[in-house]
Design a protein around this motif. Sequence first.
Motif, PDB file in Angstrom:
ATOM      1  N   TYR A  62       0.834  -1.212   0.000  1.00 24.07           N
ATOM      2  CA  TYR A  62       0.000   0.000   0.000  1.00 24.07           C
ATOM      3  C   TYR A  62       0.862   1.252   0.000  1.00 24.07           C
ATOM      4  N   GLY A  63       0.344   2.295  -0.597  1.00 28.64           N
ATOM      5  CA  GLY A  63       1.023   3.579  -0.597  1.00 28.64           C
ATOM      6  C   GLY A  63       2.157   3.621  -1.596  1.00 28.64           C
ATOM      7  N   PHE A  64       2.918   4.691  -1.516  1.00 26.10           N
ATOM      8  CA  PHE A  64       4.031   4.903  -2.427  1.00 26.10           C
ATOM      9  C   PHE A  64       5.058   5.775  -1.735  1.00 26.10           C
ATOM     10  N   ASP A  65       6.287   5.402  -1.857  1.00 24.40           N
ATOM     11  CA  ASP A  65       7.434   6.188  -1.391  1.00 24.40           C
ATOM     12  C   ASP A  65       7.436   6.435   0.112  1.00 24.40           C
ATOM     13  N   PRO A  66       7.596   5.439   0.938  1.00 25.23           N
ATOM     14  CA  PRO A  66       7.748   4.027   0.587  1.00 25.23           C
ATOM     15  C   PRO A  66       6.413   3.286   0.642  1.00 25.23           C
ATOM     16  N   SER A  67       6.358   2.181  -0.068  1.00 24.97           N
ATOM     17  CA  SER A  67       5.202   1.290   0.027  1.00 24.97           C
ATOM     18  C   SER A  67       5.338   0.455   1.293  1.00 24.97           C
ATOM     19  N   ARG A  68       4.195   0.050   1.832  1.00 21.05           N
ATOM     20  CA  ARG A  68       4.205  -0.744   3.062  1.00 21.05           C
ATOM     21  C   ARG A  68       3.179  -1.865   2.976  1.00 21.05           C
ATOM     22  N   CYS A  69       3.460  -2.956   3.699  1.00 24.12           N
ATOM     23  CA  CYS A  69       2.468  -4.018   3.842  1.00 24.12           C
ATOM     24  C   CYS A  69       1.397  -3.530   4.829  1.00 24.12           C
ATOM     25  N   LYS A  70       0.322  -4.236   4.930  1.00 25.09           N
ATOM     26  CA  LYS A  70      -0.789  -3.824   5.794  1.00 25.09           C
ATOM     27  C   LYS A  70      -0.354  -3.679   7.246  1.00 25.09           C
ATOM     28  N   ARG A  71       0.413  -4.623   7.759  1.00 26.45           N
ATOM     29  CA  ARG A  71       0.849  -4.547   9.167  1.00 26.45           C
ATOM     30  C   ARG A  71       1.696  -3.308   9.418  1.00 26.45           C
ATOM     31  N   CYS A  72       2.626  -3.013   8.524  1.00 24.76           N
ATOM     32  CA  CYS A  72       3.480  -1.837   8.699  1.00 24.76           C
ATOM     33  C   CYS A  72       2.707  -0.543   8.464  1.00 24.76           C
ATOM     34  N   LEU A  73       1.779  -0.549   7.531  1.00 27.19           N
ATOM     35  CA  LEU A  73       0.951   0.634   7.292  1.00 27.19           C
ATOM     36  C   LEU A  73       0.157   0.968   8.552  1.00 27.19           C
ATOM     37  N   ASP A  74      -0.393  -0.055   9.207  1.00 29.43           N
ATOM     38  CA  ASP A  74      -1.177   0.155  10.436  1.00 29.43           C
ATOM     39  C   ASP A  74      -0.323   0.692  11.570  1.00 29.43           C
ATOM     40  N   THR A  75       0.957   0.284  11.659  1.00 27.54           N
ATOM     41  CA  THR A  75       1.793   0.716  12.766  1.00 27.54           C
ATOM     42  C   THR A  75       2.513   2.033  12.506  1.00 27.54           C
ATOM     43  N   THR A  76       2.622   2.442  11.223  1.00 26.16           N
ATOM     44  CA  THR A  76       3.349   3.681  10.921  1.00 26.16           C
ATOM     45  C   THR A  76       2.422   4.780  10.424  1.00 26.16           C
ATOM     46  N   GLU A  77       1.133   4.536  10.360  1.00 27.23           N
ATOM     47  CA  GLU A  77       0.203   5.528   9.843  1.00 27.23           C
ATOM     48  C   GLU A  77       0.284   6.808  10.677  1.00 27.23           C
ATOM     49  N   GLY A  78       0.463   7.902  10.022  1.00 30.27           N
ATOM     50  CA  GLY A  78       0.534   9.184  10.704  1.00 30.27           C
ATOM     51  C   GLY A  78       1.932   9.530  11.188  1.00 30.27           C
ATOM     52  N   VAL A  79       2.892   8.604  11.056  1.00 30.95           N
ATOM     53  CA  VAL A  79       4.263   8.876  11.489  1.00 30.95           C
ATOM     54  C   VAL A  79       5.025   9.448  10.309  1.00 30.95           C
ATOM     55  N   ARG A  80       5.594  10.621  10.457  1.00 29.39           N
ATOM     56  CA  ARG A  80       6.395  11.239   9.400  1.00 29.39           C
ATOM     57  C   ARG A  80       7.455  12.081  10.030  1.00 29.39           C
TER      58      ARG A  80
END
Length: 81
Positions: free
Chosen positions: A63-81
């Motif tokens: 999911y996403g782009f730059d960087p792409s993430r798997c669902k588990r990582c997307l859920d744990t890093t969402e909103g982190v920048r």
Amino acid sequence: MGYAQYDIVRNGQTITAGYAVPTTCEEPDCATDIDRGLAHLCGEMPGGDEHGCGGYFCGEHLYGFDPSRCKRCLDTTEGVR
């Protein structure tokens, strides 16, 4: 160094990665054929980093782009920048 085939350490194991290395998606119960190239990588760095686990996934499970993430990582890093 080319990116067709190279070794990385991921979770304490050495694996071969690169766009010339065939594998299947690492999502459980998915058997889609992919390669271990950067286009299928979760995160920014082979082996994993703060942006992803370093796993390799098909387009349906990345999911996403730059960087792409798997669902588990997307859920744990969402909103982190």
